[in-house]
Each structure stands twice: as C-alpha cells, then as structure tokens.
Scaffold this motif. Sequence first.
Motif, mmCIF file in Angstrom:
data_model
loop_
_atom_site.group_PDB
_atom_site.id
_atom_site.type_symbol
_atom_site.label_atom_id
_atom_site.label_comp_id
_atom_site.label_asym_id
_atom_site.label_seq_id
_atom_site.Cartn_x
_atom_site.Cartn_y
_atom_site.Cartn_z
ATOM 1 N N LYS A 1 6.166 7.109 8.147
ATOM 2 C CA LYS A 1 5.646 5.753 8.345
ATOM 3 C C LYS A 1 6.734 4.724 8.072
ATOM 4 O O LYS A 1 6.867 3.747 8.795
ATOM 5 C CB LYS A 1 4.465 5.480 7.409
ATOM 6 C CG LYS A 1 3.183 6.098 7.833
ATOM 7 C CD LYS A 1 2.089 5.555 6.907
ATOM 8 C CE LYS A 1 1.053 6.553 6.575
ATOM 9 N NZ LYS A 1 0.080 6.038 5.599
ATOM 10 N N GLU B 1 4.405 9.629 4.463
ATOM 11 C CA GLU B 1 4.780 8.266 4.053
ATOM 12 C C GLU B 1 6.197 7.939 4.504
ATOM 13 O O GLU B 1 6.475 6.837 4.940
ATOM 14 C CB GLU B 1 4.665 8.106 2.533
ATOM 15 C CG GLU B 1 3.252 8.072 2.017
ATOM 16 C CD GLU B 1 2.460 6.898 2.560
ATOM 17 O OE1 GLU B 1 3.006 5.793 2.681
ATOM 18 O OE2 GLU B 1 1.278 7.098 2.867
ATOM 19 N N GLU C 1 2.052 2.293 -3.461
ATOM 20 C CA GLU C 1 0.976 2.891 -4.251
ATOM 21 C C GLU C 1 0.722 4.332 -3.820
ATOM 22 O O GLU C 1 0.492 5.205 -4.657
ATOM 23 C CB GLU C 1 -0.296 2.069 -4.127
ATOM 24 C CG GLU C 1 -0.215 0.708 -4.775
ATOM 25 C CD GLU C 1 -1.433 -0.146 -4.492
ATOM 26 O OE1 GLU C 1 -2.358 0.316 -3.799
ATOM 27 O OE2 GLU C 1 -1.444 -1.293 -4.965
ATOM 28 N N ASP C 2 0.766 4.573 -2.516
ATOM 29 C CA ASP C 2 0.567 5.925 -2.002
ATOM 30 C C ASP C 2 1.668 6.850 -2.493
ATOM 31 O O ASP C 2 1.415 7.999 -2.865
ATOM 32 C CB ASP C 2 0.530 5.933 -0.474
ATOM 33 C CG ASP C 2 -0.715 5.253 0.077
ATOM 34 O OD1 ASP C 2 -1.713 5.155 -0.651
ATOM 35 O OD2 ASP C 2 -0.672 4.823 1.241
ATOM 36 N N LYS C 3 2.900 6.353 -2.493
ATOM 37 C CA LYS C 3 4.023 7.168 -2.960
ATOM 38 C C LYS C 3 3.872 7.502 -4.438
ATOM 39 O O LYS C 3 4.153 8.628 -4.858
ATOM 40 C CB LYS C 3 5.349 6.461 -2.695
ATOM 41 C CG LYS C 3 5.721 6.425 -1.234
ATOM 42 C CD LYS C 3 7.030 5.722 -1.004
ATOM 43 C CE LYS C 3 7.352 5.659 0.483
ATOM 44 N NZ LYS C 3 8.616 4.987 0.742
ATOM 45 N N ASP D 1 1.022 7.653 -6.104
ATOM 46 C CA ASP D 1 -0.084 8.616 -6.198
ATOM 47 C C ASP D 1 0.377 10.020 -5.818
ATOM 48 O O ASP D 1 0.016 11.002 -6.473
ATOM 49 C CB ASP D 1 -1.243 8.204 -5.294
ATOM 50 C CG ASP D 1 -1.990 6.985 -5.802
ATOM 51 O OD1 ASP D 1 -1.842 6.634 -6.998
ATOM 52 O OD2 ASP D 1 -2.727 6.380 -5.003
ATOM 53 N N ASN D 2 1.182 10.119 -4.764
ATOM 54 C CA ASN D 2 1.676 11.419 -4.323
ATOM 55 C C ASN D 2 2.574 12.046 -5.380
ATOM 56 O O ASN D 2 2.504 13.254 -5.633
ATOM 57 C CB ASN D 2 2.436 11.289 -3.004
ATOM 58 C CG ASN D 2 1.542 10.895 -1.860
ATOM 59 O OD1 ASN D 2 0.341 11.087 -1.905
ATOM 60 N ND2 ASN D 2 2.122 10.309 -0.831
ATOM 61 N N MET E 1 0.825 -1.199 0.000
ATOM 62 C CA MET E 1 0.000 0.000 0.000
ATOM 63 C C MET E 1 0.863 1.254 0.000
ATOM 64 O O MET E 1 0.551 2.197 -0.683
ATOM 65 C CB MET E 1 -0.934 -0.014 1.209
ATOM 66 C CG MET E 1 -1.887 1.127 1.238
ATOM 67 S SD MET E 1 -3.277 0.811 0.183
ATOM 68 C CE MET E 1 -4.530 1.676 1.018
ATOM 69 N N ALA E 2 1.941 1.246 0.738
ATOM 70 C CA ALA E 2 2.776 2.438 0.846
ATOM 71 C C ALA E 2 3.357 2.822 -0.507
ATOM 72 O O ALA E 2 3.435 3.998 -0.842
ATOM 73 C CB ALA E 2 3.884 2.224 1.857
ATOM 74 N N LYS F 1 2.104 14.867 2.018
ATOM 75 C CA LYS F 1 1.733 13.453 2.054
ATOM 76 C C LYS F 1 2.969 12.565 1.937
ATOM 77 O O LYS F 1 3.074 11.537 2.616
ATOM 78 C CB LYS F 1 0.764 13.130 0.921
ATOM 79 C CG LYS F 1 -0.613 13.729 1.111
ATOM 80 C CD LYS F 1 -1.478 13.445 -0.098
ATOM 81 C CE LYS F 1 -2.793 14.167 -0.050
ATOM 82 N NZ LYS F 1 -3.578 13.926 -1.278
ATOM 83 N N GLN F 2 3.916 12.957 1.079
ATOM 84 C CA GLN F 2 5.155 12.189 0.922
ATOM 85 C C GLN F 2 5.941 12.169 2.228
ATOM 86 O O GLN F 2 6.498 11.138 2.606
ATOM 87 C CB GLN F 2 6.013 12.777 -0.195
ATOM 88 C CG GLN F 2 5.469 12.504 -1.576
ATOM 89 C CD GLN F 2 6.298 13.163 -2.664
ATOM 90 O OE1 GLN F 2 7.462 13.482 -2.469
ATOM 91 N NE2 GLN F 2 5.698 13.371 -3.819
ATOM 92 N N SER G 1 1.025 17.338 -1.959
ATOM 93 C CA SER G 1 1.730 16.102 -2.298
ATOM 94 C C SER G 1 2.992 15.936 -1.468
ATOM 95 O O SER G 1 3.281 14.848 -0.964
ATOM 96 C CB SER G 1 2.083 16.108 -3.786
ATOM 97 O OG SER G 1 2.938 15.039 -4.091
#
Length: 57
Positions: free
Chosen positions: A52, A49, A4-6, A8-9, A1-2, A45-46, A42
């Motif tokens: 995390k 991530e 994919e998030d990266k 997307d960001n 998931m992480a 959000k990065q 963005s």
Amino acid sequence: MAFEDKVDNKAEEVGGKVKEGVGKATDDERLEGEGKADQSSSKLKQAGENIKDVFKS
C-alpha cells in the motif's frame, strides 16, 4: 491509519514470538504452532501494508 496497522502487526508478531517461546519452554506443540501462525499472519499483513505504501508514493 497505516501507522496504526503497522504497530498492530508488529505487536501481533511479538505476541506470536512469545507464544512460540512459551510453547517450546512448556513442550506445548499447540501453543508453539499458534505462535508461528500468528507470526506468519503478521508478516503477511505487514507485506500488504508495504505494498500500500508503495502505491501511495
């Protein structure tokens, strides 16, 4: 998931750069501002991530 998030960001950041560039080229301050806001969002959000990832290790 992480991952994919990266992705997307990063896509959001690139889209923001495009919006900003189009706004500058067309002298559209609103579009330019939206592009800058998208980039800032963005990057925030990065950073989240990355934090995390530090705690997962």
